[in-house]
Design an enzyme around this catalytic site. Structure first.
Site, PDB file in Angstrom:
ATOM      1  N   SER A  98     -12.970   5.708  12.818  1.00 23.73           N
ATOM      2  CA  SER A  98     -13.457   4.438  13.354  1.00 23.73           C
ATOM      3  C   SER A  98     -14.527   3.830  12.457  1.00 23.73           C
ATOM      4  O   SER A  98     -15.419   3.152  12.942  1.00 23.73           O
ATOM      5  CB  SER A  98     -14.037   4.668  14.751  1.00 23.73           C
ATOM      6  OG  SER A  98     -15.065   5.651  14.679  1.00 23.73           O
ATOM      7  N   CYS A  99     -14.450   4.055  11.141  1.00 21.89           N
ATOM      8  CA  CYS A  99     -15.434   3.475  10.228  1.00 21.89           C
ATOM      9  C   CYS A  99     -15.439   1.958  10.399  1.00 21.89           C
ATOM     10  O   CYS A  99     -14.381   1.323  10.410  1.00 21.89           O
ATOM     11  CB  CYS A  99     -15.104   3.849   8.786  1.00 21.89           C
ATOM     12  SG  CYS A  99     -15.160   5.627   8.508  1.00 21.89           S
TER      13      CYS A  99
HETATM   14 CO   LIG Z   1     -13.480   6.419   9.606  1.00 26.16          CO
END
Ligand SMILES: [Co+2]
Length: 239
Positions: A144-145
């Protein structure tokens, strides 16, 4: 025997930990280095920090120390308002100031810092520009960067396994589900975020906005348009 809430949480945390470790080890790869601290997002079961946060929230709510509705307001504030508004100011500045736009496209981290935004989860920013021929879409396929300093907290759908997988396999299908229909001649470019590099989409400035001030333009820019799942429309409701 009596099973307390604490026992259940302990069991859940232990089970999650057992699942996380081998998955994290196999998820590491040289071309997508995810050696950072939100690795808990890599598995389907809630992450260890998520379970801890939920457990803490349950205790605080049970003891009457916090009100769940108040928590929702705080999360909403960071997820939808404070965070994306920073990014929107960056986009509006780029729309009105060609020199700024050039700096933004060549050294995004420095250009974003000019407006006072930077820090954790945004140390190395890259801005990609939408044009009539190219539409950019941002994903983090492994977790979820997300560029926190300009967009705030990632929305739930950004972290979902479905979005992470399908954005790469069928970006046009994903865009359609967000209500974004692209003509076939528009090329879709998908950018996979990493621990190091975070992407921000510079949407196209909508037609008919020549008379708007920078502040009015910023109000048109939505979070979704800066992730690339939407475009900016003149009458779009704010994020
Ligand atoms: Co990520």
């Amino acid at each position: 025997m009596t099973t307390t809430r604490r026992d259940l949480l302990t069991t859940a945390l232990t089970a999650a930990g057992a699942v996380v470790t081998p998955r994290l080890a196999s998820a590491q790869s040289p071309d997508h280095d995810h050696d950072h601290d939100h690795g808990g997002d890599h598995q389907a079961v809630p992450s260890d920090p998520a379970l801890r946060a939920k457990a803490l929230e349950s205790v605080l709510v049970a003891k009457g120390l916090v009100d769940r509705a108040a928590l929702d307001v705080v999360v909403d504030l960071y997820e939808h308002q404070i965070g994306p508004r920073n990014g929107a100011r960056v986009i509006a500045r780029a729309w009105v100031d060609p020199a700024y736009k050039q700096r933004l496209l060549t050294n995004a981290t420095a250009a974003i810092r000019e407006l006072g935004y930077g820090g954790a989860e945004g140390e190395q920013m890259v801005v990609v520009e939408n044009t009539p021929r190219v539409h950019n879409l941002v994903v983090c396929t492994l977790c979820s960067c997300y560029p926190w300093p300009v967009l705030g907290l990632p929305p739930v759908w950004y972290k979902s396994a479905a979005y992470r997988a399908r954005s790469v396999i069928d970006p046009r299908g994903v865009l359609r589900e967000f209500g974004t229909e692209l003509p076939p001649e528009v090329e879709v470019r998908v950018w996979d975020s990493t621990a190091e590099v975070r992407y921000l989409v510079l949407p196209e400035r909508p037609a008919g906005t020549e008379a708007l001030s920078e502040e009015e333009l910023a109000a048109l820019v939505t979070r979704d348009s800066m992730v690339g799942v939407a475009r900016v429309g003149p009458k779009e409701a704010h994020a």
